[in-house]
Write a protein that holds these residues in place. Structure first.
Motif, PDB file in Angstrom:
ATOM      1  N   PRO A 120       0.821  -1.212   0.000  1.00 55.08           N
ATOM      2  CA  PRO A 120       0.000   0.000   0.000  1.00 55.08           C
ATOM      3  C   PRO A 120       0.858   1.267   0.000  1.00 55.08           C
ATOM      4  O   PRO A 120       2.017   1.251   0.429  1.00 55.08           O
ATOM      5  N   ASN A 122       1.836   4.726   1.497  1.00 53.71           N
ATOM      6  CA  ASN A 122       1.762   5.413   2.784  1.00 53.71           C
ATOM      7  C   ASN A 122       1.291   6.850   2.579  1.00 53.71           C
ATOM      8  O   ASN A 122       1.860   7.569   1.750  1.00 53.71           O
ATOM      9  N   GLU A 151      -8.585   5.030   5.594  1.00 55.26           N
ATOM     10  CA  GLU A 151      -8.609   3.712   6.233  1.00 55.26           C
ATOM     11  C   GLU A 151      -9.502   2.728   5.475  1.00 55.26           C
ATOM     12  O   GLU A 151      -9.284   1.526   5.535  1.00 55.26           O
ATOM     13  N   THR A 157      -2.366   3.294   3.154  1.00 54.74           N
ATOM     14  CA  THR A 157      -2.201   3.168   4.597  1.00 54.74           C
ATOM     15  C   THR A 157      -2.076   4.559   5.198  1.00 54.74           C
ATOM     16  O   THR A 157      -1.196   5.337   4.801  1.00 54.74           O
ATOM     17  N   ARG A 159      -0.768   7.085   7.547  1.00 52.52           N
ATOM     18  CA  ARG A 159       0.410   7.144   8.400  1.00 52.52           C
ATOM     19  C   ARG A 159       0.451   8.382   9.287  1.00 52.52           C
ATOM     20  O   ARG A 159       1.118   8.364  10.325  1.00 52.52           O
ATOM     21  N   SER A 190      -2.947   3.254  13.114  1.00 53.79           N
ATOM     22  CA  SER A 190      -1.874   3.166  12.116  1.00 53.79           C
ATOM     23  C   SER A 190      -1.052   4.455  12.045  1.00 53.79           C
ATOM     24  O   SER A 190       0.026   4.481  11.453  1.00 53.79           O
TER      25      SER A 190
END
Length: 228
Positions: A120, A122, A151, A157, A159, A190
């Motif tokens: 994925p 970031n 999400e 992802t 971050r 995350s």
């Protein structure tokens, strides 16, 4: 190569001292070398001096350099500039990180165009923390909604957050960003990255929980004219 190696050492010492003042571990702060407008040769020199994370803002120029440096298989490319919707595919296909997401359309396009990769992308949400009309970024009140959208995106992802405070307003802005970062982490586990601080204000940024400082001129010298 010597001057880049020395410049990196000087910046890393500054980061170390800032972490000591803030009672933080040096391992909590990443140095992002902002290499926009700089040649692949200079990036190679920084890499040979131990630097691994590089930030780019001009997509066509960046892709050319990424292609020239494909032999550096542990390099981490971060897109930190404004995102045009017609350039999202190049970002999704060539970068590990993008710091400047600030629109729903960009989230959807990046997710779709990253789908052919196993890892994925970031993502950091750019916050318009100084509420400047001419500056990109999400309004503070919209952060939770945007975080939830990322999400839900299978190929992204979440971050953390990124900000570029208004000049002469960094102290208050850094404090606000630290509060937002701490609060958002409670509902989005995350999140681990707060991208803020440059060479002139990295000590204050680190004191306010920054985990990634973006340094360009102090490493590579004055900026050159961009290709885009």
């Amino acid at each position: 190569m010597t001057h880049i190696k020395n410049n990196l050492a000087a910046i890393k010492l500054q980061i170390t001292q800032a972490c000591e003042l803030a009672n933080r571990s040096i391992d909590e702060v990443c140095l992002l070398a902002v290499s926009k407008t700089k040649s692949a040769d200079l990036i190679q020199q920084a890499y040979d001096s131990g630097q691994r994370a590089f930030g780019e803002s001009y997509i066509q120029e960046a892709v050319e350099k990424i292609q020239q440096l494909t032999h550096l298989n542990d390099i981490s490319w971060h897109f930190i500039g404004p995102i045009q919707s017609n350039k999202t595919r190049l970002i999704a296909e060539n970068f590990s990180w993008v710091h400047s997401v600030d629109r729903e359309k960009i989230i959807y396009r990046l997710n779709e165009q990253r789908s052919n990769q196993d890892i994925p992308l970031n993502v950091c949400l750019q916050v318009n923390i100084s509420d400047e009309k001419a500056k990109s970024g999400i309004n503070v009140n919209e952060l939770e909604r945007y975080a939830s959208l990322i999400e839900q995106a299978k190929h992204l992802t979440l971050r953390g957050l990124m900000a570029i405070p208004k000049k002469n307003d960094s102290s208050e802005s850094f404090h606000k960003m630290a509060e937002l970062f701490t609060k958002l982490k409670l509902s989005h586990p995350s999140i681990d990255t707060l991208s803020m601080g440059m060479s002139g204000d990295l000590t204050e940024a680190i004191a306010n929980h920054s985990t990634m400082v973006r340094i360009g001129t102090a490493i590579f010298g004055e900026r050159e004219i961009a290709k885009e």
